[in-house]
Each structure stands twice: as structure tokens, then as C-alpha cells.
Design a protein around this motif. Structure first.
Motif, PDB file in Angstrom:
ATOM      1  N   ASN A 240       0.821  -1.129   0.157  1.00 53.14           N
ATOM      2  CA  ASN A 240       0.140   0.023  -0.049  1.00 53.14           C
ATOM      3  C   ASN A 240       0.927   1.377   0.183  1.00 53.14           C
ATOM      4  O   ASN A 240       2.233   0.984   0.033  1.00 53.14           O
ATOM      5  CB  ASN A 240      -0.864   0.048   1.184  1.00 53.14           C
ATOM      6  CG  ASN A 240      -0.272   0.063   2.439  1.00 53.14           C
ATOM      7  OD1 ASN A 240       0.583   0.738   2.802  1.00 53.14           O
ATOM      8  ND2 ASN A 240      -0.620  -1.132   3.159  1.00 53.14           N
ATOM      9  N   ASP A 241       0.035   2.212  -0.134  1.00 54.74           N
ATOM     10  CA  ASP A 241       0.935   3.580  -0.407  1.00 54.74           C
ATOM     11  C   ASP A 241       1.701   4.101   0.977  1.00 54.74           C
ATOM     12  O   ASP A 241       2.665   4.854   1.010  1.00 54.74           O
ATOM     13  CB  ASP A 241       0.115   4.779  -0.797  1.00 54.74           C
ATOM     14  CG  ASP A 241      -0.071   4.892  -2.342  1.00 54.74           C
ATOM     15  OD1 ASP A 241       0.665   3.915  -2.840  1.00 54.74           O
ATOM     16  OD2 ASP A 241      -0.725   5.619  -2.761  1.00 54.74           O
ATOM     17  N   ILE A 242       1.213   3.475   2.182  1.00 56.46           N
ATOM     18  CA  ILE A 242       1.763   3.944   3.569  1.00 56.46           C
ATOM     19  C   ILE A 242       3.275   3.487   3.483  1.00 56.46           C
ATOM     20  O   ILE A 242       4.084   3.740   3.693  1.00 56.46           O
ATOM     21  CB  ILE A 242       0.991   3.612   4.624  1.00 56.46           C
ATOM     22  CG1 ILE A 242      -0.254   4.001   4.759  1.00 56.46           C
ATOM     23  CG2 ILE A 242       1.666   3.827   5.952  1.00 56.46           C
ATOM     24  CD1 ILE A 242      -1.453   3.478   5.641  1.00 56.46           C
ATOM     25  N   THR A 243       3.160   2.015   3.223  1.00 59.62           N
ATOM     26  CA  THR A 243       4.736   1.131   3.239  1.00 59.62           C
ATOM     27  C   THR A 243       5.701   1.947   2.104  1.00 59.62           C
ATOM     28  O   THR A 243       6.663   1.730   2.160  1.00 59.62           O
ATOM     29  CB  THR A 243       4.305  -0.267   3.315  1.00 59.62           C
ATOM     30  OG1 THR A 243       3.407  -0.565   2.127  1.00 59.62           O
ATOM     31  CG2 THR A 243       3.863  -0.799   4.536  1.00 59.62           C
ATOM     32  N   ALA A 244       4.911   2.001   0.976  1.00 57.14           N
ATOM     33  CA  ALA A 244       5.726   2.449  -0.312  1.00 57.14           C
ATOM     34  C   ALA A 244       6.386   3.718   0.067  1.00 57.14           C
ATOM     35  O   ALA A 244       7.480   3.888  -0.435  1.00 57.14           O
ATOM     36  CB  ALA A 244       4.734   2.473  -1.430  1.00 57.14           C
ATOM     37  N   ALA A 245       5.572   4.489   0.645  1.00 55.58           N
ATOM     38  CA  ALA A 245       6.099   5.962   1.049  1.00 55.58           C
ATOM     39  C   ALA A 245       7.329   5.737   1.978  1.00 55.58           C
ATOM     40  O   ALA A 245       8.456   6.580   1.808  1.00 55.58           O
ATOM     41  CB  ALA A 245       5.109   6.887   1.714  1.00 55.58           C
ATOM     42  N   MET A 246       7.512   4.997   2.974  1.00 59.33           N
ATOM     43  CA  MET A 246       8.489   4.867   3.670  1.00 59.33           C
ATOM     44  C   MET A 246       9.750   4.312   2.985  1.00 59.33           C
ATOM     45  O   MET A 246      11.028   4.419   3.091  1.00 59.33           O
ATOM     46  CB  MET A 246       7.898   3.668   4.934  1.00 59.33           C
ATOM     47  CG  MET A 246       7.097   4.202   6.104  1.00 59.33           C
ATOM     48  SD  MET A 246       6.919   3.170   7.227  1.00 59.33           S
ATOM     49  CE  MET A 246       8.586   2.687   8.033  1.00 59.33           C
TER      50      MET A 246
END
Length: 376
Positions: A240-246
Motif C-alpha cells: 500500500n501507499d503507506i509502506t511504499a512511502a516509507m
């Protein structure tokens, strides 16, 4: 306690998460796509050959389906493997065939694998131990000779290369882990690499319910975006975009991480080389690079466990990975694995991460020397 593994996170990751929250889109979206593109650049491959998933173990399990491994097939893997690899093979009904390893690198070699090949062998599931590359030329030649698929568990090899190629990109399927104990961390997550776009498309469907069309922000062209069809009975295992942003922020920091880990590795080598009761990691050939995920010593006098206890009592956490699968009763595998047994009884992983301070590594070395003076 000085941790054996530890992530390095900062305000950059927090700021990237804040932007995701502000976007009101937390699922798989633009940041996942960007991370796939950036990671493909990092490993010098194509974005059409990589795909994110929610964890590396999912990649192991999915590789069985993607390579059509079924009941009655045999999969060879080193007995020094992560339990997820053994579970992936057994869960699909295939037979797990274990091979021995090199006693110093702890990697499977072509000569170890060849002894285990039968007409039913369908795949080899390699582990690049601690990010140290296996000797892939010999293994790939053996696989080609016997028409065997090769799966690379490069979970710890985020910056490891073999003769100029990133580990994980040499076999049919490869994978890297970004869980909380790895080098590039995003809580949980993984990247998969495929040797063909067709296999990548198959994985894309398999990892999202077998859907032929996507919903939400991923489907911007269909006039009736709520309609869909399926091509297989897949499941849901996406990033998801949360983990991808990290992960995107961590990817930027990888060169710095590697520089610090290499410095820790060299410090250990220099300070421990005179201790005759230890074997240090082998000098690697100049055609490979490692990610310095583990720094492991081998205690030659039978006092490995005593050393681990002594260090823990002094605030230094160590461990051994990976416990041999042939010693796990649940698998019911027997055999003769002398090199793996030696490694399992003598090897100890010291703290290795980019957050170690000079005072930490100095203290670790001092305590190892103290142990040697008292007990060796």
C-alpha cells in the motif's frame, strides 16, 4: 541492550507518511508504482519485471503457484533456509528436498544441489545467506542442464550483486524483504522480480484475487470500473501507499546504510582477526558485492552457546540464523548434512546495523576478547 538488527528511521519517513495521509488514499496507488519504478532502477532492471507484495514469505508461497509446482514435484533448498521457504514448498504439496551448504559461506553450492536432483525435481529455491551471493554461474548451468526453475530468496540482499547483476534478477523469480529487521524497512513489504513480463502479469493477477481489471485509483480507463472478471482464484497480497512511502525514503538512504555497515564489518574484521579461537567471514571474490546483512563468526572450540550467553549478560544480543530445517521435527526430514550441522553449532551473528555507534562496536569487541581471555 545492543540489538543484533535495528532499523534506521527519521523525519523523512514521517514527512512522507504525512503526505500519504493528506492524500486520503492509503491503499495501493501512485507511491507503490513509484517505488516499483525506483527499485527497478536500483537493481538495473525494468519496471515491467518487478512487482511489490506485502511480505517476502508471500513471494515464496506465490512462487510455487507461479511456477506450477504441484503435489509430487520436488523442490531442492538448502537446509539452512528460512522456515517460510520450507513451509511454502510443503504447503503446495510438493516434496521438500534439502541439500547441504558450504560450511563457511553457508550458501548452497552446485555440487550440493546436484546430489539431490531426480527426474521429479521441478525447482531450486536458493537462499543468498545474509546477502552473500551464491555462485550463480554454476547453479544456473546446472539448472539449465536439467530444465529446473530457479527461485532466489534474496531477502537480505538489497544491495548484493554477482558479476554485475543484482541477486534476485538471475533466476526465474527473485525476491527481497523490507520487514522490520531488514536494511531497507517499511514495516512489512517485499519486491518480486521475474524473468519475463508474462510471468509478472501472472503474478499481478494472482496477488490480487485473480482480477483481470482493477478497481479504484488503479483503474482509470474503464467506463464501468465496477465490472470485473477473474483469471484464477488468487488472493490479496499487495503493498500500500503507506509502506511504499516509507520504502521510497529508505531507498534514498541505502548508499549511506551500506557505507556504515561496511565500516562495521571492517572494524570487526580488524579487531577480531587475532583471536585464533574464531573464524571470521571469508574474504569474498571481487566479482561479488554483499549487503552486509549478517556479520557472523564461527566459534571453533565448542563454546558458541557460552559466548552468546556471556554477551547477552553484558547487554549484547546475538543470534544464529537459520536453524536447519532438517532439525525441525515438523518437517520429518532426515539425512546427513555435516556442513550445515557444523554451522548451526558454531556460528553466531553479531550486532550488525547502520545505527551502531563506535562505542557499541568497541564494547562488543572488548567483551568478546574478555570472554576469550577467561574461557579460551
Amino acid at each position: 541492550m545492543i540489538n543484533v538488527y535495528q532499523p534506521t528511521l527519521g523525519k523523512e519517513e514521517l514527512e512522507s507518511l504525512e503526505k500519504v495521509f493528506e492524500s486520503n488514499w492509503l491503499g495501493k496507488g501512485k507511491r507503490v508504482i513509484e517505488f516499483e519504478e525506483k527499485y527497478a532502477e536500483h537493481i538495473k532492471s525494468s519496471k515491467d519485471l518487478v512487482l511489490t507484495t506485502n511480505c517476502c514469505s508471500e513471494g515464496l508461497f506465490s512462487s510455487m503457484h507461479l511456477l506450477d509446482i504441484k503435489s509430487g514435484d520436488e523442490v531442492i533448498l538448502p537446509t539452512l533456509s528460512f522456515v517460510g521457504a520450507g513451509n511454502a514448498v510443503c504447503a503446495c504439496g510438493a516434496k521438500m528436498v534439502l541439500c547441504d551448504v558450504d560450511p563457511r559461506t553457508l550458501n548452497a553450492r552446485a555440487e550440493d544441489i546436484e546430489k539431490c536432483i531426480t527426474p521429479r525435481t521441478k525447482a531450486i529455491l536458493l537462499l543468498h545467506y545474509g546477502g552473500i551471493p551464491c555462485e550463480m554461474d554454476e547453479i544456473m548451468a546446472l539448472a539449465k542442464e536439467h530444465n529446473i526453475k530457479v527461485i532466489e530468496d534474496a531477502a537480505a540482499g538489497v544491495c548484493s550483486t554477482y558479476k554485475g547483476k543484482a541477486v534476485g534478477t538471475i533466476g526465474d523469480i527473485g525476491m527481497w524483504s523490507f520487514d522490520a529487521m531488514k536494511i531497507l524497512v517499511c514495516g512489512d513489504g517485499a519486491m518480486l522480480h521475474f524473468n519475463s513480463q508474462e510471468l509478472r502479469r501472472k503474478a499481478d493477477r494472482w496477488l490480487y484475487f485473480g482480477l483481470e481489471t482493477k478497481s479504484g485509483y488503479e483503474n482509470s480507463v474503464a467506463q464501468k470500473w465496477w465490472e470485473f472478471d477473474i483469471s484464477c482464484f488468487g488472493h490479496r497480497a499487495i503493498m500500500n501507499d503507506i509502506t511504499a512511502a516509507m520504502a521510497l525514503e529508505q531507498l534514498k538512504k541505502l548508499p549511506m546504510f551500506m557505507e556504515k555497515r561496511a565500516a562495521v564489518h571492517e572494524y570487526y574484521n580488524e579487531k577480531l582477526k587475532e583471536l585464533t579461537w574464531l573464524d571470521l567471514p571469508l574474504q569474498l571474490p571481487d566479482y561479488v558485492t554483499t549487503s552486509y546483512y549478517f556479520y557472523f563468526i564461527q566459534v571453533k572450540n565448542g563454546k558458541r552457546d557460552q559466548l552468546a550467553k556471556f554477551l547477552r549478560e553484558n547487554g549484547i544480543y546475538t543470534t544464529y540464523r537459520y536453524y536447519p530445517l532438517h532439525r525441525v521435527p515438523g518437517y520429518g526430514v532426515t539425512g546427513n548434512f555435516p556442513n550445515a550441522d557444523y554451522a548451526a553449532d558454531c556460528t553466531l551473528c553479531l550486532p550488525m546495523h547502520q545505527s551502531l555507534e563506535a562505542a557499541d562496536t568497541r564494547f562488543i569487541v572488548e567483551k568478546i576478547e574478555e570472554f576469550g581471555n577467561k574461557y579460551c
